[in-house]
Design a protein around this motif. Structure first.
Motif, PDB file in Angstrom:
ATOM      1  N   CYS A 235      13.015  92.029  47.075  1.00  0.00           N
ATOM      2  CA  CYS A 235      12.535  90.752  48.194  1.00  0.00           C
ATOM      3  C   CYS A 235      12.746  90.901  49.191  1.00  0.00           C
ATOM      4  CB  CYS A 235      13.682  89.463  47.345  1.00  0.00           C
ATOM      5  SG  CYS A 235      13.290  88.120  48.466  1.00  0.00           S
ATOM      6  N   ALA A 236      11.559  90.822  49.926  1.00  0.00           N
ATOM      7  CA  ALA A 236      11.775  91.297  51.722  1.00  0.00           C
ATOM      8  C   ALA A 236      12.166  89.284  52.372  1.00  0.00           C
ATOM      9  CB  ALA A 236      10.242  91.778  51.997  1.00  0.00           C
ATOM     10  N   LYS A 237      12.572  88.966  51.613  1.00  0.00           N
ATOM     11  CA  LYS A 237      13.031  87.096  52.359  1.00  0.00           C
ATOM     12  C   LYS A 237      14.937  86.855  51.997  1.00  0.00           C
ATOM     13  CE  LYS A 237      10.969  82.361  51.819  1.00  0.00           C
ATOM     14  NZ  LYS A 237      11.253  81.342  50.554  1.00  0.00           N
ATOM     15  N   THR A 242      12.085  93.290  55.718  1.00  0.00           N
ATOM     16  CA  THR A 242      10.830  93.133  56.249  1.00  0.00           C
ATOM     17  C   THR A 242      10.580  94.486  54.964  1.00  0.00           C
ATOM     18  OG1 THR A 242      10.294  95.435  57.233  1.00  0.00           O
ATOM     19  CG2 THR A 242      10.372  93.192  58.828  1.00  0.00           C
ATOM     20  N   GLY A 243       8.509  93.128  54.118  1.00  0.00           N
ATOM     21  CA  GLY A 243       8.254  94.188  53.523  1.00  0.00           C
ATOM     22  C   GLY A 243       7.290  92.635  52.717  1.00  0.00           C
ATOM     23  N   ASN A 244       6.418  93.346  51.361  1.00  0.00           N
ATOM     24  CA  ASN A 244       5.305  92.500  50.772  1.00  0.00           C
ATOM     25  C   ASN A 244       5.912  91.225  49.764  1.00  0.00           C
ATOM     26  OD1 ASN A 244       3.918  94.286  52.385  1.00  0.00           O
ATOM     27  ND2 ASN A 244       3.773  95.701  50.649  1.00  0.00           N
ATOM     28  N   ALA A 245       6.897  91.546  48.892  1.00  0.00           N
ATOM     29  CA  ALA A 245       7.099  90.434  47.986  1.00  0.00           C
ATOM     30  C   ALA A 245       8.224  90.024  48.929  1.00  0.00           C
ATOM     31  CB  ALA A 245       8.164  91.887  46.886  1.00  0.00           C
ATOM     32  N   ASN A 246       8.071  88.026  48.499  1.00  0.00           N
ATOM     33  CA  ASN A 246       8.815  87.379  48.686  1.00  0.00           C
ATOM     34  C   ASN A 246       9.563  86.285  47.107  1.00  0.00           C
ATOM     35  OD1 ASN A 246       9.281  87.931  51.165  1.00  0.00           O
ATOM     36  ND2 ASN A 246       6.649  87.025  52.017  1.00  0.00           N
ATOM     37  N   MET A 247      10.413  85.968  47.204  1.00  0.00           N
ATOM     38  CA  MET A 247      11.019  85.243  46.056  1.00  0.00           C
ATOM     39  C   MET A 247      10.484  84.416  46.298  1.00  0.00           C
ATOM     40  SD  MET A 247      15.214  86.122  45.517  1.00  0.00           S
ATOM     41  CE  MET A 247      15.593  85.157  44.510  1.00  0.00           C
ATOM     42  N   ILE A 252       5.174  90.682  40.724  1.00  0.00           N
ATOM     43  CA  ILE A 252       4.699  91.929  41.507  1.00  0.00           C
ATOM     44  C   ILE A 252       4.227  92.306  40.475  1.00  0.00           C
ATOM     45  CG2 ILE A 252       5.162  94.010  43.048  1.00  0.00           C
ATOM     46  CD1 ILE A 252       8.198  92.258  43.057  1.00  0.00           C
ATOM     47  N   ILE A 253       3.041  92.875  41.119  1.00  0.00           N
ATOM     48  CA  ILE A 253       2.955  94.167  40.799  1.00  0.00           C
ATOM     49  C   ILE A 253       2.739  95.462  41.407  1.00  0.00           C
ATOM     50  CG2 ILE A 253       0.252  95.393  39.425  1.00  0.00           C
ATOM     51  CD1 ILE A 253       0.883  92.729  37.734  1.00  0.00           C
ATOM     52  N   VAL A 254       3.330  96.705  40.827  1.00  0.00           N
ATOM     53  CA  VAL A 254       3.661  97.768  42.533  1.00  0.00           C
ATOM     54  C   VAL A 254       2.370  98.924  42.339  1.00  0.00           C
ATOM     55  CG1 VAL A 254       5.109  99.952  42.220  1.00  0.00           C
ATOM     56  CG2 VAL A 254       6.156  97.768  41.193  1.00  0.00           C
ATOM     57  N   LEU A 255       1.785  98.832  43.096  1.00  0.00           N
ATOM     58  CA  LEU A 255       0.990 100.001  43.023  1.00  0.00           C
ATOM     59  C   LEU A 255       1.213 101.260  42.691  1.00  0.00           C
ATOM     60  CD1 LEU A 255      -0.396  98.186  46.443  1.00  0.00           C
ATOM     61  CD2 LEU A 255      -1.373  97.792  44.537  1.00  0.00           C
ATOM     62  N   VAL A 256       2.248 101.697  43.403  1.00  0.00           N
ATOM     63  CA  VAL A 256       2.859 103.214  43.864  1.00  0.00           C
ATOM     64  C   VAL A 256       3.913 103.410  43.886  1.00  0.00           C
ATOM     65  CG1 VAL A 256       2.508 103.327  46.219  1.00  0.00           C
ATOM     66  CG2 VAL A 256       1.956 105.506  44.718  1.00  0.00           C
ATOM     67  N   ASP A 257       5.039 104.147  43.554  1.00  0.00           N
ATOM     68  CA  ASP A 257       6.215 104.764  43.360  1.00  0.00           C
ATOM     69  C   ASP A 257       6.128 105.874  43.867  1.00  0.00           C
ATOM     70  OD1 ASP A 257       6.618 105.810  40.904  1.00  0.00           O
ATOM     71  OD2 ASP A 257       7.045 103.927  40.211  1.00  0.00           O
ATOM     72  N   PHE A 283       1.486  92.473  45.686  1.00  0.00           N
ATOM     73  CA  PHE A 283       1.277  93.913  45.205  1.00  0.00           C
ATOM     74  C   PHE A 283       2.321  94.374  46.275  1.00  0.00           C
ATOM     75  CE2 PHE A 283      -2.662  92.161  44.119  1.00  0.00           C
ATOM     76  CZ  PHE A 283      -2.997  92.917  42.959  1.00  0.00           C
ATOM     77  N   ASP A 284       3.351  95.492  45.452  1.00  0.00           N
ATOM     78  CA  ASP A 284       4.006  96.063  46.032  1.00  0.00           C
ATOM     79  C   ASP A 284       4.293  97.296  46.329  1.00  0.00           C
ATOM     80  OD1 ASP A 284       6.172  96.289  47.890  1.00  0.00           O
ATOM     81  OD2 ASP A 284       7.933  95.091  47.406  1.00  0.00           O
ATOM     82  N   TYR A 285       5.069  98.129  47.060  1.00  0.00           N
ATOM     83  CA  TYR A 285       4.566  99.623  46.269  1.00  0.00           C
ATOM     84  C   TYR A 285       6.274 100.138  46.954  1.00  0.00           C
ATOM     85  CZ  TYR A 285       5.040  99.947  52.139  1.00  0.00           C
ATOM     86  OH  TYR A 285       5.019  99.442  53.372  1.00  0.00           O
TER      87      TYR A 285
END
Length: 354
Positions: A235-237, A242-247, A252-257, A283-285
């Motif tokens: 969670c970026a919130k 910083t990041g793409n996913a907030n509660m 979330i669908i993960v693009l790449v790990d 979407f997150d990674y």
């Protein structure tokens, strides 16, 4: 408020089952899965799935049973417990946290200790937050008292934290959301799909936190056509993040790990289903982490796999926080995906012609 769902969350997160010691969670999952499954499928490590349906193709929904924790490595003459990690920990979050040692005579409460800051020199302060400088204090006077309490080298140690509903009742605090979230989702998705078009194997694997070992054996046992790893995300919130996913903004669908690129055709199918049903997704990674999707995807000739999760605060510590609405949106999306998957669509995803 759905009290049955809250009870499920509480029982799953209260269960002590660190990597390599998942038996309590395997049994608990069996208790939940058996009444809603046509068959229970297990491997020799303790991974467990409920099977439902008779489709030509199958999908594996894989949470993971284990949580991060520790293992006892030594008992000092003064009765303090030395330990090492099971799974990745940031040492700064460990000091003064309560833990539970699962000993031969039952659970033993302890606290992770270290020198107080008043007596640390400048150099020592730099080294204070290292596991090698920490110990577990169970409140005894010597080694024999620790042994009499049932502590032995090799015993698993689990973080201790109570399940709590927070000020906003959508926010839930507990240990082990990583990954009892995925276990709960696997149970509820199987329950909600009594007559699927394809075969569903829904459950959880062992030892994800120790290099995703259980995913290999589970994939070999199940041999699915498709797979979705059900795991938490970051969670970026929170301040400084910083990041793409907030509660509160959906699953979330993960693009790449670090180990896996989400299968593009399968991901597009899931994305289209979310849009069709008005489910907001994020979407997150992960550049420095992984999920079980990586080892599943590398099994046999290659299994199309993606990761679905929810943003979670404070993962890989003794306590974490999840938003219940994110969880329910993930369940809604997963149910919609399962409802619309057919053998023909799976053929198209595998052939990348969807």
């Amino acid at each position: 408020m759905d009290m049955e769902q809250l009870d499920l969350f509480k029982k799953l997160t209260h269960c002590n089952a660190v990597a390599g010691f998942e038996r309590p969670m395997t049994q608990l999952m069996k208790d939940y899965l058996e009444p809603i499954s046509d068959e229970i499928v297990t491997d020799n490590t303790g991974s467990i799935f409920g099977k439902k349906g008779q489709g030509r193709h199958s999908i594996m929904l894989a949470g993971h049973l284990d949580e991060i924790g520790f293992i006892v490595t030594a008992i000092t003459e003064d009765g303090f417990i030395r330990f090492t990690n099971l799974g990745y920990w940031w040492a700064n979050v460990m000091l003064s946290q309560k833990v539970t040692i699962t000993g031969s005579k039952g659970d033993i409460r302890g606290v992770i200790g270290g020198k107080p800051p008043h007596v640390l020199g400048v150099k020592e302060k730099e080294l204070a937050a290292e596991v090698s400088n920490m110990f577990i204090d169970i409140g005894v006077n010597n080694r024999q008292e620790a042994l009499d309490a049932g502590v032995r080298v090799g015993d698993p140690v689990t973080p201790y934290s109570e399940f709590e509903v927070m000020t906003n009742p959508d926010y839930l605090l507990a240990k082990a959301w990583d990954n009892r979230f995925g276990c709960a989702l696997a149970i509820e998705a199987l329950r909600d799909n009594p007559d699927p078009n394809i075969t569903i194997y829904s459950g959880a694997v062992t030892q994800e936190e120790t290099l995703s070992r259980g995913a290999k054996t589970a994939a070999h046992k199940v041999k699915p056509s498709l797979a979705i790893a059900l795991d938490v995300g970051i969670c970026a919130k929170t301040p400084g993040m910083t990041g793409n996913a907030n509660m509160g903004d959906g699953p979330i669908i993960v693009l790449v790990d670090a180990w896996h690129i989400g299968h593009p055709t399968f991901r597009q199918f899931v994305t289209d289903i979310a849009e069709k049903h008005g489910i907001n997704i994020q979407f997150d990674y992960l550049t420095g982490g992984y999920t079980d999707a990586g080892h599943i995807a590398q099994s046999f000739d290659g299994i199309p796999a993606i990761t679905m999760g929810v943003p979670t605060r404070y993962i890989h510590s003794n306590v974490s926080m999840m938003n219940r609405q994110d969880y329910n949106s993930a369940l809604k999306l997963l149910n919609a995906v399962l409802n619309e998957l057919t053998d023909d669509i799976v053929d198209q995803i595998i052939e990348q012609t969807y």
